[in-house]
Design an enzyme around this catalytic site. Structure first.
Site, PDB file in Angstrom:
ATOM      1  NE  ARG A 173      -3.886  -2.104   2.323  1.00  0.00           N
ATOM      2  CZ  ARG A 173      -3.732  -3.363   2.728  1.00  0.00           C
ATOM      3  NH1 ARG A 173      -2.578  -3.730   3.294  1.00  0.00           N
ATOM      4  NH2 ARG A 173      -4.705  -4.251   2.596  1.00  0.00           N
TER       5      ARG A 173
ATOM      6  CE  LYS B  48      -8.681  -1.392   4.020  1.00  0.00           C
ATOM      7  NZ  LYS B  48      -9.136  -1.498   2.607  1.00  0.00           N
TER       8      LYS B  48
ATOM      9  CG  HIS C 228      -4.306   1.516  -3.503  1.00  0.00           C
ATOM     10  ND1 HIS C 228      -5.024   0.388  -3.809  1.00  0.00           N
ATOM     11  CD2 HIS C 228      -4.175   1.529  -2.147  1.00  0.00           C
ATOM     12  CE1 HIS C 228      -5.329  -0.252  -2.692  1.00  0.00           C
ATOM     13  NE2 HIS C 228      -4.818   0.409  -1.671  1.00  0.00           N
TER      14      HIS C 228
ATOM     15  NE  ARG D 224      -2.728  -3.346  -1.800  1.00  0.00           N
ATOM     16  CZ  ARG D 224      -2.212  -4.230  -0.966  1.00  0.00           C
ATOM     17  NH1 ARG D 224      -0.891  -4.289  -0.801  1.00  0.00           N
ATOM     18  NH2 ARG D 224      -2.972  -5.068  -0.306  1.00  0.00           N
TER      19      ARG D 224
ATOM     20  CG  HIS E 218      -5.911  -8.894   0.849  1.00  0.00           C
ATOM     21  ND1 HIS E 218      -6.195  -9.095  -0.492  1.00  0.00           N
ATOM     22  CD2 HIS E 218      -5.631  -7.568   0.968  1.00  0.00           C
ATOM     23  CE1 HIS E 218      -6.107  -7.949  -1.135  1.00  0.00           C
ATOM     24  NE2 HIS E 218      -5.763  -7.008  -0.282  1.00  0.00           N
TER      25      HIS E 218
ATOM     26  CE1 TYR F  27      -1.046 -25.015   5.622  1.00  0.00           C
ATOM     27  CE2 TYR F  27      -2.303 -23.903   3.899  1.00  0.00           C
ATOM     28  CZ  TYR F  27      -1.465 -24.932   4.296  1.00  0.00           C
ATOM     29  OH  TYR F  27      -1.034 -25.845   3.389  1.00  0.00           O
TER      30      TYR F  27
END
Length: 432
Positions: A278, A305, A368, A371, A395, A405
């Site tokens: 970001r 974020k 941005h 991404r 994310h 995981y």
């Protein structure tokens, strides 16, 4: 008429005049009568301090206490629950004689209803303190301080302060329990009338956060913004521009590597291609976050974020860009210091401004958008697990097990993916 003295006097003023010249001739009965007469402003002004505090009664328990220092303090003596108590009303002349009597009468009414006036005064003081701490401004300040202690990013705090400014101007000093939905709608409509529909929605949400914090701290019982959800215009969603076609993205990469700007901006553009973080995570980066021996960049939780630490693998190409930049800014905390002030990072508009100078419009490319470009091209390659790509983007999955995981199982894959992506960038540049 004042009886019992040598001569008769009409009213207290004549009696006081007599006292000034004949205090050694006053009969005891007359003096006692004078002492128990209600106070007047004339008598109060004539009272002089003595070595010890003196009391001067006005009747009904109200008296004026004159201290050796000359202060004149209103007091009321009363009994409650079998105990002798004293109530304070303030200083004369700030509290006038009439006001002191009114306070005495109010206290007597409380006593008649079985209420201790001293306890009532304490409750009212607490209520005033709570009221002053329960204005919209006070609750908003507490919420912002809480967000700061929780490590929220400075950019987030700046936006919240800016948004709350609209509300503060309208009803900031009002008790939060008295603010209505109609009042809140006023600043929302002002913002909306200028065509800033997204800002109006964010303002409503931010005001709602203040009310919900007030509810959680027992200073409010409802959130008026809830009823305003359907009152505002819903803006058309426009995604940040991103180039997802490989050939067009290759053209952008070549333009960036040929960009003739400041070393900090050039390096930032290259790294946003290679690492696709970001923009805020990149421009606020500090040298202490990079471990070149382990080839990792650890972005602290307060700047992500998702509010959790995010670790990214560094490709050889990314390390090379950072090494070149370290010769210029390595003696400072910030990786990308502003040319105006080394203590501040490059601005939010620096990278987008560079893209505009390269000829890309806002509808074609944004900082941005890298991404989305990387995500699309990595997924299209079919070489990498979609969850590994999502983990690299920072994310979060839907459940805690899957998050764990991501961190463990996909790290090795993400390291390989970082090198593959750097090789793709090199290929786009046409370098053998």
């Amino acid at each position: 008429m004042v009886q019992g003295c040598p001569g008769e006097f009409v009213g207290i003023q004549q009696f006081c005049w007599y006292l000034r010249g004949h205090d050694d001739q006053i009969p005891t009965a007359c003096w006692l009568r004078y002492q128990h007469m209600p106070l007047t402003d004339t008598k109060i002004r004539s009272l002089k301090p003595t070595e010890k505090p003196t009391k001067h009664s006005d009747g009904g328990g109200l008296f004026l206490l004159v201290t050796p220092q000359g202060s004149k303090l209103w007091r009321m003596a009363y009994r409650f629950g079998g105990k002798q108590k004293t109530l304070s009303f303030g200083n004369y002349p700030i509290i006038t004689l009439a006001e002191a009597r009114e306070k005495r009468d109010n206290a007597k009414r409380l006593l008649a209803n079985g209420v201790d006036p001293s306890q009532q005064a304490k409750l009212e003081k607490i209520k005033r303190q709570v009221s002053s701490a329960s204005t919209f401004n006070a609750v908003a300040d507490e919420l912002l301080a809480k967000a700061e202690r929780e490590g929220r990013a400075e950019t987030t705090l700046i936006k919240k302060r800016w948004l709350l400014g609209f509300a503060r101007r309208q009803f900031g000093n009002r008790p939060i329990t008295e603010i209505t939905a109609l009042e809140i709608l006023v600043p929302l409509r002002e913002v909306e009338s200028e065509g800033n529909y997204e800002t109006a929605l964010r303002l409503r949400a931010t005001i709602g956060q203040v009310f919900r914090y007030a509810i959680s701290t027992a200073r409010a019982e409802n959130d008026p913004t809830f009823g305003l959800r359907g009152a505002l215009i819903t803006p058309t969603v426009t995604h940040r521009a991103a180039i997802t076609d490989r050939e067009k993205f290759a053209g952008l990469v070549r333009a960036i590597w040929g960009y003739d700007g400041t070393p900090e901006t050039c390096a930032a553009l290259k790294l946003i291609c290679l690492l696709y973080p970001r923009p805020g995570e990149l421009r606020l980066a500090e040298w202490s976050e990079f471990d070149f021996d382990k080839a990792t960049w650890t972005i602290p939780a307060q700047r992500t974020k998702m509010r959790r630490e995010h670790r990214k693998p560094l490709s050889d190409a990314a390390i090379e860009v950072l090494f070149d930049l370290r010769r210029l800014t390595g003696n400072r905390a910030l990786v990308f210091p502003s040319i105006r002030s080394p203590q501040r990072p490059i601005s939010e508009n620096t990278l987008n401004g560079a893209l505009r100078r390269l000829g890309y419009t806002q509808g074609e490319a944004t900082s941005h958008g890298f991404r989305a470009s990387a995500s699309s091209l990595l997924n299209e390659s079919g070489k990498w697990h979609p969850d590994a790509i999502e983990a690299e983007l920072g994310h979060l999955g839907a459940d805690q097990v899957r998050r764990a995981y991501h961190r463990a199982a996909y790290w090795d894959e993400r390291v390989r993916m970082a090198e593959w992506w750097a090789d793709e960038i090199t290929a786009m540049l046409g370098i053998a």
